[in-house]
Design a protein around this motif. Sequence first.
Motif, PDB file in Angstrom:
ATOM      1  N   SER A   1     -15.753  17.036 -34.959  1.00 23.75           N
ATOM      2  CA  SER A   1     -17.152  17.226 -35.522  1.00 23.75           C
ATOM      3  C   SER A   1     -17.989  15.804 -35.826  1.00 23.75           C
ATOM      4  O   SER A   1     -17.173  14.980 -36.246  1.00 23.75           O
ATOM      5  N   ALA A   2     -19.187  15.804 -35.721  1.00 16.19           N
ATOM      6  CA  ALA A   2     -20.063  14.839 -36.128  1.00 16.19           C
ATOM      7  C   ALA A   2     -20.841  15.457 -37.432  1.00 16.19           C
ATOM      8  O   ALA A   2     -21.484  16.254 -37.262  1.00 16.19           O
ATOM      9  N   GLU A   3     -20.510  14.524 -38.601  1.00 19.34           N
ATOM     10  CA  GLU A   3     -20.862  15.076 -39.886  1.00 19.34           C
ATOM     11  C   GLU A   3     -21.317  13.968 -40.569  1.00 19.34           C
ATOM     12  O   GLU A   3     -21.202  12.828 -40.499  1.00 19.34           O
ATOM     13  N   VAL A   4     -22.146  14.324 -41.916  1.00 16.71           N
ATOM     14  CA  VAL A   4     -22.464  13.093 -42.549  1.00 16.71           C
ATOM     15  C   VAL A   4     -21.497  13.152 -43.952  1.00 16.71           C
ATOM     16  O   VAL A   4     -21.003  14.049 -44.315  1.00 16.71           O
ATOM     17  N   ILE A   5     -20.649  12.020 -43.725  1.00 18.10           N
ATOM     18  CA  ILE A   5     -19.323  11.902 -44.547  1.00 18.10           C
ATOM     19  C   ILE A   5     -19.379  10.608 -45.040  1.00 18.10           C
ATOM     20  O   ILE A   5     -20.054   9.731 -44.938  1.00 18.10           O
TER      21      ILE A   5
END
Lengths: 530, 80
Positions: free
Chosen positions: A395-399
């Motif tokens: 997944s591509a997420e704000v982390i």
Amino acid sequence: MKLVKPIPFKEAIEKVGSKTIVGSQLNSAEWSEVPLALRERAFFSSRVESARFLQRAQDSIGDFLAGNREPAPDGTTMLKTGSRQQFVRDMQAFALANGMGPLAPGEKGTLKDISSEQWLSLIFDTQTRQGQDYGYWKQGMDADVLNEFPAQRFIRVQEVHEPRDWHHLAEDGVWLKTDLDAWIRLNRDFGVPWGPWGWGCGHDVEDMDRYEAEELGLIEPGARPEPVDKSFNDRLEASARGLNEDVLQQLRSAFGDQVEIEGDTIRWSGKSNKPKPEPEPKQPKPEPKPEHDQPQKPQKDAKDQSDEATATQRLDEALEAAGVKGKEKVTAPEMVRLMEQLKETAPAKAGTVLATIHGKQKGALTQANMEAEVQKFLDLLPPKLVAKLPKLHLSAEVIDANGDYRLGGRVRAHSKLTHDAVEAHRVLFHELMHWVHLEGPKWYRDAIAKHFQERTAGEALTHLPGYGLLGKKDKWYEVYAGRAYSGLVDGTEVPTRYIEWLTFSPEKMARMWNDPVFRETMLLVLRILF
Amino acid sequence: MLTAKFTLTFPDGAIATAQIEAESADAEYNVVYSGAVDRLPEKFDTADVRVLSAWAKNVVKETGAAVNEQIEGEYDRFAE
């Protein structure tokens, strides 16, 4: 249905009650070396020899779990052991009446003081939770329950002072209940597929139903999982068989006639410990701290089938074919040839490896581009190795980081990398290498750990410049490779940082390869590709 | 943000510095030179911290200068 009084937890009561009382002078570290089959079936506590004390503790915990009652002075009845507080109070009184206080004045009230509240609370918490969690696990192995709830999620339920990095990596991970390797791997302190998941651990599990397990690609629709309680029991039995004479002798010396040895198999005899002749002097070993991490080597991984010798030989052949074997100075075209040699002829397909994928609308991290990155990585891996790894959740997420990896094939890249294809490529290779290293064959983890230990022998942990994280700088091409995690295998960031080399330009690859210190590590890291 | 500053002191006392500000260990950033820059045998327009460190060591080897390496702050982001 309305419950008006607690229902005794049959499996938990039986579990605690079935354990053999074993008194011994062994400390926790020494107990951890006792075969699992013996440990798992013993009611013991480190450095407690008194069978009477242990019997009292076992009875009291059994009373608590069963909700046993006794007559009260006013003619009514009351719980025999109604709470942890009562257990602590009763056992303190027993210990003090029997002269079982601290061995040294400085140990009073600490975990080395058998009569301390801290120590007795730890016994109570661990024993009751072991019984209860075994009970939940055993109930979960019922064929119908397992079919409805085939998986469970590893969750944090309580904050602790110093969380284990290893558990952090596994947090919110979902595995089938039947995946004994996965669950035992999380429980390094106790070596069983149920909780508690370590001394003072704040994690627990929650059931996942069939629908969610199917959604995550853990189980095929309609497939009926087979309970594994018997398989685990067989493993336990195996741990007490085939022991060599030295080990048997050590166990005989530690436990006297509390153990029975028949051929190369050992079991508890059920006899209480008797006073023994003067024990041999032992080197004191540090007690484990319940709230702290205890870095250990990974558990034996029964799924390991790869062959290090073959991998090394095939890598040699690839280096030979690329014309770089044994060369001190290489060129960019030679690096291009090496890259070709590293590719599989029939690699695994990304579509069969990806269980879930959540990308961005545009840029480097769209679903299609992320799948293409996974394929580039798979192109380098033997399909047989890939088949043994967990399915990927990408997944591509704000982390908090550019990317991270969590056990169970969970790879995340920071959303903003969708604007930076070069960085996205590098970060995904980095995280996918965690997948291979941490979930792949044990020989590879061992080889990396050995290399890390040899390279950093005698070097103290320090804050890595630029990162503020603990690690060992050594002469890694970039200091992050020396990052140290608590409870994780040594060299966790060595393969990840070094595999990024494959994402660099051929010119840069050649420059780095021409450094013999870099090359030594790279040659080791590349073995997993064969 | 990490700031890496390399101060090169040549045998005759002349001083040149090279500095970059880096968000990550892997990207290249503009190098800012100052002082006796004409004494530097080679200059990069952009570099990462590793490359600049290796460059400084090379200057030391070629010119006999002494180097002082100052690294402050931390990278903003990296792959864990």
